[in-house]
Design a protein around this motif. Structure first.
Motif, short mmCIF file in Angstrom:
data_model
loop_
_atom_site.label_atom_id
_atom_site.label_comp_id
_atom_site.label_asym_id
_atom_site.label_seq_id
_atom_site.Cartn_x
_atom_site.Cartn_y
_atom_site.Cartn_z
N GLU A 163 -4.05 -24.68 -6.14
CA GLU A 163 -3.17 -25.72 -5.62
C GLU A 163 -2.74 -26.65 -6.76
O GLU A 163 -3.47 -26.82 -7.73
N LEU A 164 -1.57 -27.21 -6.62
CA LEU A 164 -1.05 -28.06 -7.70
C LEU A 164 -1.39 -29.52 -7.45
O LEU A 164 -1.25 -30.01 -6.33
N ASP A 165 -1.81 -30.22 -8.49
CA ASP A 165 -2.02 -31.66 -8.35
C ASP A 165 -0.66 -32.34 -8.49
O ASP A 165 0.32 -31.71 -8.88
N PRO A 166 -0.60 -33.65 -8.17
CA PRO A 166 0.71 -34.30 -8.16
C PRO A 166 1.48 -34.17 -9.47
O PRO A 166 2.70 -34.01 -9.47
N LEU A 167 0.76 -34.19 -10.59
CA LEU A 167 1.46 -34.13 -11.88
C LEU A 167 2.07 -32.76 -12.14
O LEU A 167 3.23 -32.63 -12.53
N ASP A 168 1.26 -31.71 -11.91
CA ASP A 168 1.76 -30.35 -12.09
C ASP A 168 2.94 -30.09 -11.15
O ASP A 168 3.92 -29.45 -11.51
N PHE A 169 2.78 -30.62 -9.93
CA PHE A 169 3.83 -30.41 -8.95
C PHE A 169 5.14 -31.03 -9.42
O PHE A 169 6.21 -30.44 -9.28
N LEU A 170 5.01 -32.22 -10.00
CA LEU A 170 6.20 -32.92 -10.46
C LEU A 170 6.98 -32.10 -11.48
O LEU A 170 8.20 -32.05 -11.45
N SER A 171 6.25 -31.40 -12.36
CA SER A 171 6.97 -30.62 -13.37
C SER A 171 7.64 -29.40 -12.74
O SER A 171 8.74 -29.02 -13.14
N VAL A 172 6.99 -28.81 -11.71
CA VAL A 172 7.63 -27.71 -10.98
C VAL A 172 8.92 -28.21 -10.33
O VAL A 172 9.98 -27.59 -10.41
N LEU A 173 8.79 -29.39 -9.73
CA LEU A 173 9.90 -29.98 -9.01
C LEU A 173 11.08 -30.26 -9.94
O LEU A 173 12.24 -29.96 -9.63
N GLU A 174 10.75 -30.83 -11.09
CA GLU A 174 11.81 -31.17 -12.04
C GLU A 174 12.57 -29.93 -12.50
O GLU A 174 13.79 -29.94 -12.64
N LYS A 175 11.82 -28.86 -12.71
CA LYS A 175 12.44 -27.61 -13.13
C LYS A 175 13.42 -27.11 -12.06
O LYS A 175 14.54 -26.68 -12.35
N LYS A 176 12.98 -27.21 -10.81
CA LYS A 176 13.81 -26.74 -9.70
C LYS A 176 15.07 -27.58 -9.55
O LYS A 176 16.16 -27.06 -9.30
N ASP A 212 16.86 -36.62 -8.69
CA ASP A 212 15.59 -36.73 -7.95
C ASP A 212 15.62 -37.83 -6.89
O ASP A 212 14.59 -38.30 -6.45
N SER A 213 16.84 -38.20 -6.47
CA SER A 213 16.93 -39.33 -5.54
C SER A 213 16.32 -39.03 -4.16
O SER A 213 16.01 -39.93 -3.41
N PHE A 214 16.14 -37.74 -3.84
CA PHE A 214 15.58 -37.37 -2.53
C PHE A 214 14.06 -37.55 -2.48
O PHE A 214 13.50 -37.70 -1.42
N LEU A 215 13.45 -37.49 -3.63
CA LEU A 215 12.01 -37.24 -3.64
C LEU A 215 11.16 -38.32 -3.01
O LEU A 215 10.18 -38.04 -2.33
N ASN A 216 11.53 -39.56 -3.24
CA ASN A 216 10.67 -40.62 -2.73
C ASN A 216 11.13 -41.20 -1.41
O ASN A 216 10.62 -42.21 -0.95
N ARG A 217 12.08 -40.54 -0.80
CA ARG A 217 12.48 -40.97 0.56
C ARG A 217 11.69 -40.16 1.56
O ARG A 217 11.27 -39.05 1.30
N ALA A 218 11.47 -40.79 2.74
CA ALA A 218 10.72 -40.08 3.78
C ALA A 218 11.53 -38.87 4.25
O ALA A 218 12.76 -38.91 4.28
N VAL A 219 10.82 -37.81 4.60
CA VAL A 219 11.44 -36.53 4.95
C VAL A 219 12.54 -36.69 6.01
O VAL A 219 12.25 -37.03 7.15
N ASN A 220 13.77 -36.52 5.59
CA ASN A 220 14.94 -36.53 6.48
C ASN A 220 15.12 -37.83 7.27
O ASN A 220 15.98 -37.92 8.15
#
Lengths: 477, 258
Positions: free
Chosen positions: B121-134, B142-150
Motif C-alpha cells: 500500500e502507498l503512504d501519502p507521500l508515495d501516493f502524491l508522486s503517483v498522483l502528480e505523474k497521472k 491539482d485543484s481537484f485534490l483537496n476538495r471533498a469528493v464531488n
C-alpha cells in the motif's frame, strides 16, 4: 431486506470483567448510606452536610420525562452506590497499585506503569467508585498544577473544594445532579494556576467493573486567569444483561483569559443487538466562562451507552467569552441518545458555536436538543448552530429540538440543519472504486464527522475514528 | 490477434425490486484488449443498465446469460472485487462524499486495489508522486485534490473527476457511462484527450453515449446500437455518423425483424 438494513453487531471490545475483591456498601439509598460513604472517604463535615442537603432535595424531585428516551423505571434502591477495589489505604507510588488494576487499564489501552505511559498525557484512572492512580502528578506539580483524584483534593485542598463545588452545577440543578451530589464517590480535580499553560493533556479514564453498581463521579476543573488546559475523558464498562446507571457531574470554571478544552470519548457498553443491557448515561456537564475573554470548548464523541442524556453547556458570563460545542453521537441497534448543549449568553460580545452530528443506524434513536439563550444584557452576542443528522437504514430515527430564546435585539443567530441518508448509491460508488462496504461506511461517516474530529486532540482523533468504525461495523451489509 | 477481454452472452437483467421489469433481453457483446467500443441507442434502451450491471449495481438483478471477464465469471464477483480486478465505471451521476478529500478517497481506493494485487500500500507521500505523474499525463492541475469528493462540484467537474479517478486506478476495462452528458465542447475535448492518453494495448474502453459528438474525439473501433435490451446493430465508427444523420428510428424495424 436490502443490504443496508442487514444488522450484525460487532462484539463490544471492552466488555471484560476484572476479578478483584471489592469493598461495597449495601444496596439502596438512605441517609445512612450517604454517611457511610462520607465516612469511608474521611470527609470534612461541610461535605457531608452538602451531600445530605442534596439527598433531601433529591427526595422531592421526580425523574425528568421530557427527553426523547424510553426505558423501564429505574429502581434506585436496587443500586449499589459505592464499590471500591480493596487495596492498601495509602499509596505512596503507582508501584503499589494492584497489578490486576494496572492490567485492566493496560487492556483498555491506558497504560499506568511508569515506563509505558502515554507521552504527553497525564491520566487519572477511576475504577468503579474510586480513583486508583494518577500519573505525572509530580511533573504537573512543578507548574503548580493540581491534578488528582477528587477525594485527594477534598483532603488536601478543602478550601478550593468548598469554594467551587456546586458553583456551576448546584446540587439542586436537576434530578440526576442532585443524586450525584448526594452519593458521588470520586472523580478528578484539576486546578491550573494563573498564567500556566498545562504542558500535558490531562485525562480521566472511567471504568465501571462491579455489577449492580452505579458510577457517580464528579469532575471539577478550575482554570485560573490566563491559563490553558486540554482535558480528555474516556470510559468503558463490562458486557452485562442489566442496565447500570452512570450519573456524573462535570463542572468547569474559566476565569479571565483562561481556556478549557474538554473532550470526551464515551464508549460505555451500549447493550446487545436486542437492546438488552447497557449503561444509562445521565450526565450533567456545564462550564462557566466567568472571566472576560475566557473560552470553554466541549468536544464529545458518543458511541456507547444504551441511553445517553447529556447537554454539556456554557454559561458565557464574562464579556467576549466564547463557548463551543462539537458533538458526534452514534446510536446503533437499540441505543437512544438525547444530547446537545446549552449556550447561555450573559456577557457582552459573547460568541457560541454549536456543531452537532448525529448518526443513527439499526433501530437507534438520536435526538439533538439544544438551547441558545441570549439574555438582556448580552449586547452583540453571536451564535452559529449546525445540526446534521445521518441515517443508515430505514428503521432508525433522527430528531432535532433547537430552542432559541433571544432577549436582546442586537444578537445575530444562525441555525443550519441537514438530514441525509447513507444510500446504496454512495456505498456502491465506493465499492466500485474497490472499497469494502465497511470501509465505505467508515469513510462516509468520518467525512460527515470531520468538523468535529478536527477539534479533538491529535492523539485521540485516530482513536475516535476507529471507535466510530467499530460502533457502526455490520450496520451495512 | 488480441485477447478477448469481455464476453457477454445472452445477458438478461431486470430491476431488482421488480422482476417483471426486464431491461436487458439477451445481450451479446465481445470486447478485445486494446479496443474502444461505443454503445449507442435511444433513451430507455438499456445502455446505462448495461454499464450498471457490469459493475454489479444492486438495483439490478441478472436473470440470464453469462459475462466472462479475462476468463473469469464476472457475475460471480461482488462490486468491490470487480473494481479490484480492474473494472472501472465512470458514473453518469457521480456521488458526493462530504468531508473526504479527493486525494484521500483516491488513495484509499488505490490501496484497496493494490492490496488485492498483492502490492504494497502507498503512504501519502508515495501516493502524491503517483498522483502528480497521472495529472501530468492527462494534463490537468491539482485543484481537484483537496476538495471533498464531488461535493459542490459542477456537472463538468464531476465528470472530469471520474476521469481523474480512472487515470489513477488504471483499470483494465473502463466503462464510461454518458461521460459526455452535461459537458460543454471544451470540457468534452479535455475529457476525451485524457481518455485517449490513458489508452493502452492491454486495456479496453466501453463508451456509453447518446451522441456521436464524443466519438469524434474518442474514436471507437466498434459501434453498437442497443435497442429493447439487445444489440441490434454493430458496425465501425461510420455507424455512429449514420446514426447522427438518420436518428435511431430507421434501426427499429430491423430490430423487430431480428
Amino acid at each position: 431486506m436490502t443490504s443496508i438494513e442487514a444488522q450484525v453487531l460487532q462484539p463490544y471490545k471492552y466488555g471484560f470483567v476484572t476479578d478483584i475483591e471489592s469493598e461495597d456498601v449495601p444496596l439502596g439509598l438512605n441517609e445512612d448510606i450517604i454517611r457511610l460513604i462520607s465516612r469511608k472517604k474521611g470527609e470534612p463535615s461541610f461535605l457531608l452536610e452538602w451531600r445530605l442537603k442534596a439527598y433531601r432535595h433529591w427526595l422531592t424531585l421526580t425523574e425528568p420525562t421530557w427527553a426523547n428516551i424510553h426505558h423501564a423505571p429505574i429502581d434506585y434502591q436496587a443500586i449499589r452506590y459505592y464499590s471500591a477495589p480493596k487495596q492498601q489505604k495509602t499509596l505512596d507510588s503507582l508501584d503499589q497499585v494492584d497489578p490486576k488494576l494496572i492490567e485492566t487499564f493496560d487492556k483498555l489501552g491506558i497504560p499506568l506503569a511508569e515506563q509505558k505511559r502515554l507521552t504527553g498525557v497525564a491520566v487519572d484512572a477511576v475504577f468503579d467508585s474510586v480513583s486508583v492512580a494518577t500519573t505525572f502528578k509530580a511533573e504537573l506539580a512543578k507548574y503548580g498544577i493540581i491534578f488528582c483524584a477528587f477525594s485527594d483534593a477534598v483532603k488536601n485542598h478543602p478550601a478550593l473544594i468548598e469554594q467551587w463545588l456546586g458553583d456551576v452545577v448546584p446540587a439542586s440543578d436537576n434530578f440526576f445532579a442532585a443524586l450525584n451530589s448526594a452519593v458521588f464517590s470520586d472523580g478528578s480535580f484539576c486546578y491550573i494556576p494563573k498564567g500556566v499553560r498545562s504542558p500535558l493533556e490531562l485525562s480521566t479514564y472511567f471504568r465501571i467493573n462491579a455489577s449492580s453498581t452505579g458510577q457517580f463521579e464528579r469532575t471539577l476543573i478550575i482554570a485560573d486567569e490566563g491559563s490553558y488546559v486540554s482535558y480528555l475523558e474516556g470510559c468503558s464498562a463490562p458486557v452485562r444483561d442489566e442496565n447500570q446507571l452512570h450519573a456524573a457531574v462535570v463542572e468547569l470554571i474559566a476565569l479571565d483569559d483562561a481556556t478549557i478544552k474538554y473532550s470526551t470519548i464515551q464508549n460505555w457498553y451500549p447493550g446487545d443487538e436486542n437492546g438488552k443491557g447497557g449503561i444509562y448515561n445521565f450526565v450533567t456537564k456545564r462550564g462557566a466562562c466567568r472571566g472576560r475573554n475566557s473560552k470553554i470548548s466541549w468536544t464529545q464523541v458518543e458511541t456507547g451507552s444504551a441511553i445517553t442524556w447529556k447537554y454539556p453547556g456554557c454559561i458565557l458570563q464574562g464579556d467576549n467569552s466564547i463557548g463551543e460545542f462539537y458533538s458526534v453521537a452514534v446510536t446503533n441497534n437499540y441505543q437512544q441518545a438525547d444530547t446537545g448543549t446549552k449556550m447561555i449568553h450573559m456577557g457582552k460580545n459573547t460568541r457560541s458555536t454549536i456543531v452537532s452530528k448525529g448518526i443513527s443506524a439499526g433501530k437507534g434513536q438520536n435526538t439533538y436538543r439544544g438551547l441558545v439563550k441570549i439574555l438582556k444584557g448580552a449586547e452583540d452576542a453571536r451564535n452559529y448552530s449546525q445540526c446534521d443528522s445521518m441515517l443508515i437504514g430505514d428503521q432508525c430515527g433522527a430528531h432535532t429540538f433547537p430552542y432559541i430564546d433571544v432577549r436582546n435585539s442586537s444578537a445575530i443567530m444562525e441555525h443550519e440543519a441537514s438530514t441525509s441518508k447513507i444510500g446504496e448509491d454512495q456505498i456502491f460508488y465506493c465499492k466500485q472504486r474497490g472499497l469494502s462496504a465497511e470501509d465505505a461506511v467508515s469513510l462516509i461517516v468520518n467525512g460527515f464527522c470531520k468538523e468535529v474530529f478536527k477539534e479533538l486532540p491529535m492523539e485521540f482523533a485516530v482513536e475516535a475514528q476507529n471507535l466510530l468504525g467499530i460502533s457502526l461495523e455490520g450496520s451495512v451489509g | 490477434m488480441s485477447a478477448v477481454m469481455l464476453e457477454i452472452n445472452g445477458l438478461k437483467a431486470t430491476v431488482a425490486s421488480d422482476a417483471k421489469q426486464e431491461i436487458l433481453r439477451g445481450l451479446d457483446l465481445t470486447v478485445k484488449a486494446g479496443e474502444v467500443h461505443a454503445i449507442m441507442g435511444p433513451n430507455g434502451s438499456g445502455k446505462s443498465t448495461l454499464a450498471a450491471v457490469l459493475a454489479g449495481h444492486p438495483a439490478y438483478a441478472v436473470t440470464g446469460g453469462t459475462v466472462t471477464y479475462r476468463g473469469k465469471d464476472l457475475l460471480d464477483m461482488n462490486p468491490e472485487e470487480r473494481a479490484r480486478e480492474g473494472v472501472f465505471l465512470a458514473f453518469q451521476y457521480p456521488v458526493a462524499i462530504r468531508g473526504i478529500t479527493n486525494s484521500y478517497f483516491l488513495r484509499s481506493a488505490l490501496n484497496a486495489i493494490r492490496k488485492h494485487r498483492g502490492q504494497e500500500e502507498l503512504d501519502p507521500l508515495d501516493f502524491l508522486s503517483v498522483l502528480e505523474k497521472k495529472l501530468k499525463q492527462i494534463g490537468w492541475d491539482d485543484s481537484f485534490l483537496n476538495r471533498a469528493v464531488n461535493d459542490g462540484f459542477s456537472g463538468g467537474e464531476k465528470k472530469r473527476n471520474e476521469i481523474l479517478q480512472m487515470a489513477v486506478l488504471e483499470p483494465t476495462l473502463a466503462i464510461l457511462d454518458e461521460t459526455d452528458s452535461g459537458l460543454d465542447i471544451d470540457a468534452l475535448k479535455t475529457v476525451a484527450e485524457a481518455v485517449n492518453a490513458l489508452r493502452r494495448p492491454d486495456t479496453a474502453t466501453v463508451v456509453v453515449t447518446h451522441y456521436q459528438r464524443l466519438l469524434n474525439y474518442i474514436v471507437p473501433d466498434r459501434v453498437h446500437v442497443l435497442a429493447g435490451g439487445r444489440i441490434v446493430k454493430s458496425g465501425g465508427k461510420e455507424l455512429a455518423l449514420e446514426l447522427e444523420d438518420k436518428g435511431y428510428d430507421w434501426i427499429k424495424p430491423e430490430a423487430i425483424s431480428a
